[in-house]
Design an enzyme around this catalytic site. Structure first.
Site, mmCIF file in Angstrom:
data_model
loop_
_atom_site.group_PDB
_atom_site.id
_atom_site.type_symbol
_atom_site.label_atom_id
_atom_site.label_comp_id
_atom_site.label_asym_id
_atom_site.label_seq_id
_atom_site.Cartn_x
_atom_site.Cartn_y
_atom_site.Cartn_z
ATOM 1 N N ASP A 1 0.814 -1.224 0.000
ATOM 2 C CA ASP A 1 0.000 0.000 0.000
ATOM 3 C C ASP A 1 0.848 1.275 0.000
ATOM 4 O OD1 ASP A 1 -2.649 -0.794 -0.249
ATOM 5 O OD2 ASP A 1 -2.914 -1.142 1.903
ATOM 6 N N LYS B 1 -0.544 4.668 -0.866
ATOM 7 C CA LYS B 1 -1.374 5.455 0.060
ATOM 8 C C LYS B 1 -0.630 6.676 0.594
ATOM 9 C CE LYS B 1 -4.612 1.896 1.552
ATOM 10 N NZ LYS B 1 -5.059 1.030 2.672
ATOM 11 N N HIS C 1 -4.486 4.275 -5.336
ATOM 12 C CA HIS C 1 -3.245 3.959 -4.606
ATOM 13 C C HIS C 1 -2.490 2.765 -5.191
ATOM 14 C CE1 HIS C 1 -5.590 0.839 -2.521
ATOM 15 N NE2 HIS C 1 -4.433 0.282 -2.249
ATOM 16 N N HIS D 1 -1.534 -5.052 -8.363
ATOM 17 C CA HIS D 1 -2.705 -5.914 -8.562
ATOM 18 C C HIS D 1 -3.327 -6.486 -7.292
ATOM 19 C CE1 HIS D 1 -2.195 -5.447 -12.753
ATOM 20 N NE2 HIS D 1 -1.020 -6.029 -12.789
ATOM 21 N N HIS D 2 -2.957 -5.967 -6.119
ATOM 22 C CA HIS D 2 -3.475 -6.614 -4.907
ATOM 23 C C HIS D 2 -4.966 -6.386 -4.667
ATOM 24 C CE1 HIS D 2 -2.353 -2.631 -3.185
ATOM 25 N NE2 HIS D 2 -3.328 -2.866 -2.330
HETATM 26 FE FE LIG Z 1 -4.481 -1.563 -1.110
HETATM 27 FE FE LIG Z 2 -3.920 -3.091 1.885
#
Ligand SMILES: [Fe+2]
Ligand SMILES: [Fe+2]
Length: 253
Positions: free
Chosen positions: A124, A127, A152, A176-177
């Site tokens: 992440d 973010k 994000h 790609h998560h």
């Molecule tokens: Fe995420």
């Molecule tokens: Fe996450």
């Protein structure tokens, strides 16, 4: 220890040993959380400032995370991480700990353990560029805020790609998560086989971490409820992996 020792001496020695083991476990977890936190803070600060993102500090955090979960146990890791009030920091360390437990449970090779925990810790990073009022908003995001939040994944990928130090597998995991097997995810709407194995594992850890995070304004969700939500995502997540993740969590408590 000689056999003729009085029972109370044996008990005292054992209690001492148990105390040492518990103390070592505690130390492994606090060291792991500190090192992982430093790695994450450095990474997010660089990403926020628009500087090239370097991977050196991240690499230094991976071994301590795996050692903490292996020696201290996932429950201890989660209890420590849940006390942190910065939502993104807490979330990334939760996902990293869950990934470490999952990788250890699946018997990953050393190199693959590191690869998976690396992706989990930094997934992440994008973010860092999302406005804090959206990132830390209590409750639901409106559609416009959600659209911003969803950038994000692509931002994280771009920030790491521009830094030039991140390997392609990790780059793909970061981008790609949030993809789902049925094509309903983002940012690229990938379907089925277009989503790699490590990404599928990461997505499961990510959703579980988000469901079980501790925030001041909501009561924590029990583990069984979070697993039930994952199990209801048939078609989006690979159920064989969800079951395996459930086994990894059960083995940790
Ligand atoms: Fe995420
Ligand atoms: Fe996450």
């Amino acid at each position: 220890m000689p056999a003729y020792l009085p029972p109370e001496t044996v008990v005292a020695a054992l209690a001492n040993q148990v105390g040492i083991i518990a103390g070592n476990a505690e130390k492994a977890v606090s060291r792991g959380v500190v090192r992982a936190g430093e790695a994450l803070n450095g990474l997010m600060a660089e990403a926020r400032a628009g500087q090239p993102v370097r991977m050196g500090a991240v690499e230094a955090g991976l071994g301590p995370i795996l050692t903490a979960v292996q020696e201290g146990g996932l429950a201890r890791w989660l209890d420590t991480v849940w006390t942190h009030d910065d939502a993104t920091y807490q979330h990334c360390l939760l996902v990293a700990g869950l990934a470490a437990q999952f990788a250890l449970h699946l018997g990953f090779r050393h190199e693959d353990q590191f690869r998976f925990v690396r992706a989990a810790l930094i997934h992440d990073v994008g973010k860092a560029r999302i406005p804090l009022e959206i990132l830390n908003k209590p409750g639901r995001l409106d559609p416009d805020e959600l659209a911003v939040m969803r950038t994000h994944a692509a931002i994280g990928h771009e920030v790491l790609r521009a830094g030039g130090e991140c390997d392609p597998v990790t780059l793909s995991a970061v981008r790609h998560h949030h993809e789902m097997l049925d094509g309903s995810g983002y940012p690229d709407g990938l379907v089925g086989d277009q989503i790699g194995d490590m990404v599928r594992l990461l997505t499961i850890c990510d959703i579980y971490a988000a469901l079980t995070e501790r925030r001041p304004y909501k009561s924590p969700m029990p583990m069984a409820d979070a697993m039930a939500i994952l199990a209801a995502m048939d078609g989006k997540l690979e159920m064989r992996l969800v079951e395996s993740f459930g086994d990894a969590m059960a083995a940790a408590v």
